[in-house]
Design a protein around this motif. Structure first.
Motif, short mmCIF file in Angstrom:
data_model
loop_
_atom_site.label_atom_id
_atom_site.label_comp_id
_atom_site.label_asym_id
_atom_site.label_seq_id
_atom_site.Cartn_x
_atom_site.Cartn_y
_atom_site.Cartn_z
N TRP A 124 0.95 -1.23 0.03
CA TRP A 124 0.00 0.11 -0.02
C TRP A 124 0.77 1.42 0.09
O TRP A 124 0.52 2.18 -0.66
N ILE A 125 1.95 1.21 0.78
CA ILE A 125 2.78 2.27 0.91
C ILE A 125 3.36 2.80 -0.62
O ILE A 125 3.21 3.91 -0.88
N LEU A 126 3.94 1.69 -1.06
CA LEU A 126 4.53 1.70 -2.39
C LEU A 126 3.45 2.29 -3.29
O LEU A 126 4.02 3.21 -4.26
N LEU A 127 2.25 1.75 -3.39
CA LEU A 127 1.24 2.13 -4.35
C LEU A 127 0.96 3.70 -4.43
O LEU A 127 0.60 4.37 -5.35
N ILE A 128 0.62 4.01 -2.97
CA ILE A 128 0.38 5.52 -2.61
C ILE A 128 1.44 6.52 -3.42
O ILE A 128 1.24 7.47 -4.02
N ALA A 129 2.74 5.95 -3.08
CA ALA A 129 3.72 6.80 -3.51
C ALA A 129 3.64 6.67 -4.80
O ALA A 129 4.09 8.03 -5.46
N GLY A 171 12.43 1.05 -6.43
CA GLY A 171 13.53 0.19 -5.89
C GLY A 171 13.96 1.00 -4.63
O GLY A 171 14.11 0.65 -3.28
N ARG A 172 14.15 2.37 -4.87
CA ARG A 172 14.62 3.31 -3.71
C ARG A 172 13.55 3.24 -2.63
O ARG A 172 13.96 3.22 -1.40
N ALA A 173 12.18 3.45 -3.05
CA ALA A 173 11.38 3.34 -2.02
C ALA A 173 11.09 1.94 -1.24
O ALA A 173 10.87 2.27 -0.03
N THR A 174 11.18 0.92 -1.93
CA THR A 174 11.22 -0.29 -1.15
C THR A 174 12.11 -0.57 -0.21
O THR A 174 12.16 -0.98 0.84
N ALA A 175 13.49 0.23 -0.67
CA ALA A 175 14.67 -0.04 0.57
C ALA A 175 14.36 1.06 1.58
O ALA A 175 15.24 0.79 2.63
N GLU A 176 13.68 2.09 1.48
CA GLU A 176 13.75 2.86 2.63
C GLU A 176 13.33 2.73 3.86
O GLU A 176 12.29 1.74 3.87
N THR A 177 14.00 2.91 4.72
CA THR A 177 13.58 2.70 6.32
C THR A 177 13.43 4.06 7.10
O THR A 177 12.46 4.20 7.85
N ALA A 178 14.41 4.90 7.13
CA ALA A 178 14.51 6.05 7.86
C ALA A 178 13.38 6.87 7.64
O ALA A 178 12.84 7.41 8.77
N ALA A 179 12.81 7.16 6.50
CA ALA A 179 11.70 7.95 6.19
C ALA A 179 10.38 7.51 6.75
O ALA A 179 9.48 8.10 7.00
N LEU A 180 10.50 6.22 6.88
CA LEU A 180 8.92 5.42 7.38
C LEU A 180 9.13 5.47 8.55
O LEU A 180 7.79 5.24 9.30
N GLY A 186 1.14 1.22 9.71
CA GLY A 186 1.34 -0.12 9.10
C GLY A 186 2.90 0.12 9.09
O GLY A 186 3.50 0.96 8.91
N ARG A 187 3.33 -1.36 9.12
CA ARG A 187 4.78 -1.56 9.15
C ARG A 187 5.47 -1.95 7.73
O ARG A 187 5.00 -3.04 7.19
N ALA A 188 6.33 -1.29 7.17
CA ALA A 188 6.93 -1.47 5.87
C ALA A 188 7.87 -2.71 6.38
O ALA A 188 8.40 -2.84 7.38
N LEU A 189 8.24 -3.50 5.16
CA LEU A 189 9.36 -4.58 5.15
C LEU A 189 10.58 -4.35 5.99
O LEU A 189 11.09 -4.89 6.65
N SER A 190 11.20 -2.92 5.37
CA SER A 190 12.19 -2.59 5.68
C SER A 190 12.52 -2.38 7.33
O SER A 190 13.39 -2.62 8.24
N LEU A 246 7.24 9.01 0.87
CA LEU A 246 8.14 8.49 -0.17
C LEU A 246 7.88 9.14 -1.50
O LEU A 246 8.92 9.08 -2.27
N ALA A 247 6.67 9.42 -1.86
CA ALA A 247 6.32 10.12 -3.06
C ALA A 247 7.32 11.37 -3.26
O ALA A 247 8.06 11.51 -4.22
N CYS A 248 7.48 12.08 -2.20
CA CYS A 248 8.34 13.32 -2.40
C CYS A 248 9.85 12.78 -2.41
O CYS A 248 10.61 13.56 -3.29
#
Lengths: 277, 296
Positions: free
Chosen positions: A63-68, A196-205, A223-227, A137-139
């Motif tokens: 969902w986070i990726l989709l919104i971004a 790819g960059r959005a999927t890898a991101e942790t600190a911003a989330l 919600g908690r992202a994988l990273s 993440l979109a930003c």
């Protein structure tokens, strides 16, 4: 003699680099692989993630990726089209936009996290939610996406533009029917790069979408992202290392698939351009 | 190349919409700066009232709950970790780039390049996990406590290695072939050609790549947070735990209030300024290279 020594030491450098990086990757695979199964992918985490699976976390990540993407894609594409097709050469505004994009691309991800927390979560009142994480993440991926798309659009052969012009097409029609399709593989590559960059991101989330590991009920749910899950398991949960490695393997496979796809797109595109021109 | 199109109303409308969207990127940057400043304002007001500007950059310690915001140890740690990572990664990355460009067979070069591209995409949190579970115990056996400046330097250098190798190799491949052909015609050895012709010619590209890698290392949060030990102190030795600026933000945002929160935003602002300065340097480098080539 010196020549051979030099060659030998350069090869050693390359060998060391490959070896150390393969060591990291090898550890992730050997530690993670035994733990991965269908039940791991499709069940909820239990006991703070030590047991159980990562299903709600995969859903949140999705969902986070989709919104971004939904936010960054149209804006990014429009800006890229404007920069490459409409902006007058050497115009001050276009140059400044380029500089702004480069500055934005350099902002550290934790600072995007701070901004997202202050603006989306508190100022706009979204709280810790998938929505505010996705928007942050979109930003973050916007500048990199614009730059890739722009260079792709600029690389489209000028003969195509001339052809469209000589047929009396309006500029917007030429862009829509000729230039965008011509640059499509580059656009897809930019998209996958940003993804790819959005999927890898942790600190911003961490402080925008939050930590909660249950299945998100709505977009305003945390919600908690994988990273973030990997970070939490390895830092805050004793005995969570195996599950962390398994999640890391899932994440790495996800990102590698995306980047191989992007690489393939770019390669194929360059081959085709050679044939056309 | 730009071409004048037939003037058309729908084109004008599209142009207007696109201009508005393009300026939205500038708006985003303005908002980021405005929010960072706005949120860190309480700290500046607090310091203004106390009249102790030096406190921010002095070694009075980081005791946010008691109103002491000495960021200097963390700034120094950030710099130490970044410089250390660069010292380790630059020679290795440059060496791999030279290998990739001059010594590898085409098949090997293609494989190596693909591998580097893949590895550049590995998330920082995975490097952090690996560092935490492999590297830190290894260092701990040798010199406890393990989570230290050294661990952070090694993990970060692994992270920026692919970037340095890829940008340097791109810069080397961009050197015009007539220059290297000239060296060959003079009968120079391969090593001499590389060290005295190709490397100087690709200098600005290599430096700008290194600056970008530095910016990435400075802005990196997760990997350093996971392996550096996070004790606020001046970096005094390789085996001492340190806390960097980014890690401090990530650690304390969860419970920070008022002035404390403001101090975290202020450190974010400082970090951003440092990184922008580096990107600006990289930008200048690439620009000067373009100029050199057009004159040459």
């Amino acid at each position: 003699m010196a020549d051979r020594l030099f060659a030998w030491s350069m090869s050693t450098c390359a060998f060391l680099v490959v070896l150390s990086l393969l060591w990291v990757l090898g550890d992730v695979v050997t530690e993670g692989l035994p733990h991965i199964s269908w039940t791991f992918l499709f069940s909820a985490p239990e006991n703070a993630g030590r047991a159980g699976g990562i299903a709600p976390i995969l859903v949140s990540t999705f969902w986070i990726l989709l919104i971004a993407l939904v936010v960054a894609l149209p804006i990014g594409l429009s800006v890229a089209v404007w920069l490459s097709e409409f902006a007058p050469v050497n115009s001050r505004f276009a140059n400044n936009t380029g500089i702004v994009l480069d500055i934005l691309a350099g902002v550290p991800s934790i600072v995007y996290g701070l901004f997202g927390n202050a603006f989306f979560s508190i100022y706009l009142g979204m709280g810790f939610s998938l929505l505010s994480g996705g928007l942050t993440l979109a930003c973050m991926i916007l500048p990199i996406f614009v730059r890739t798309c722009e260079s792709g659009l600029r690389a489209v052969n000028n003969d195509w533009r001339r052809g469209a012009l000589s047929l009396g097409m309006t500029k917007s029609a030429a862009i829509w029917h000729i230039i965008l399709p011509g640059a499509r593989p580059a656009l897809v590559a930019g998209l996958i790069l940003g993804l790819g960059r959005a999927t890898a991101e942790t600190a911003a989330l961490l402080y925008t979408s939050g930590y909660v590991d249950r299945m998100p009920g709505s977009l305003l749910d945390s919600g908690r992202a994988l990273s973030v899950h990997i970070y939490d398991l390895s830092m805050n949960v004793t005995g969570g290392d195996t599950a962390a490695y398994a999640s890391a393997l899932v994440l790495v496979i996800l990102i590698m698939t995306l980047s191989i796809l992007a690489q393939g797109m770019v390669d194929r595109w360059f081959k085709r351009r050679l044939v056309v021109s | 190349m730009k071409m004048k199109a037939v003037n058309n109303r729908s084109d004008q409308n599209v142009r207007m919409v696109l201009v508005v969207l393009a300026s939205s990127t500038a708006l985003l940057l303005a908002m980021i700066i405005a929010f960072l400043f706005g949120e860190s304002w309480p700290l500046f007001a607090h310091i203004w009232n106390d009249g102790q500007w030096g406190d921010l950059l002095q070694n009075n310690g980081w005791y946010p709950l008691e109103g002491h915001f000495g960021m200097m140890p963390m700034i120094l740690s950030s710099l130490a970790v970044t410089v250390g990572a660069l010292v380790v990664a630059l020679p290795l990355g440059l060496g791999s780039a030279i290998f990739l460009q001059f010594y590898a067979t085409p098949v090997l070069a293609k494989g190596f390049g693909t591998l580097l591209n893949l590895l550049a995409g590995i998330p920082s949190v995975v490097f952090g996990l690996w560092g935490l579970t492999r590297l830190v115990p290894m260092i701990a056996q040798w010199q406890p406590p393990g989570a230290s400046l050294l661990a952070a330097v090694l993990v970060l250098s692994l992270m920026i290695l692919p970037t340095i190798a890829l940008t340097s190799s791109a810069a080397l491949s961009g050197v015009p072939s007539d220059i290297t052909a000239g060296g060959k015609a003079l009968g120079l050895r391969r090593m001499t050609r590389i060290v005295h012709i190709s490397l100087p010619a690709a200098r600005s590209g290599i430096i700008s790549g290194a600056l970008l890698a530095t910016a990435r290392a400075l802005g990196e949060t997760m990997a350093v947070l996971m392996v550096a030990g996070n004790v606020v102190q001046n970096p005094s030795g390789l085996f001492e735990p340190v806390r960097v600026l980014t890690a401090n933000i990530a650690l304390e945002m969860a419970y920070a209030m008022d002035v404390h929160r403001a101090s975290l935003f202020a450190s974010g602002l400082l970090l951003t300024a440092l990184v922008w300065f580096l990107s600006w340097g990289a930008h200048r480098m690439t620009k000067s290279q373009v100029k050199e080539h057009s004159h040459g």
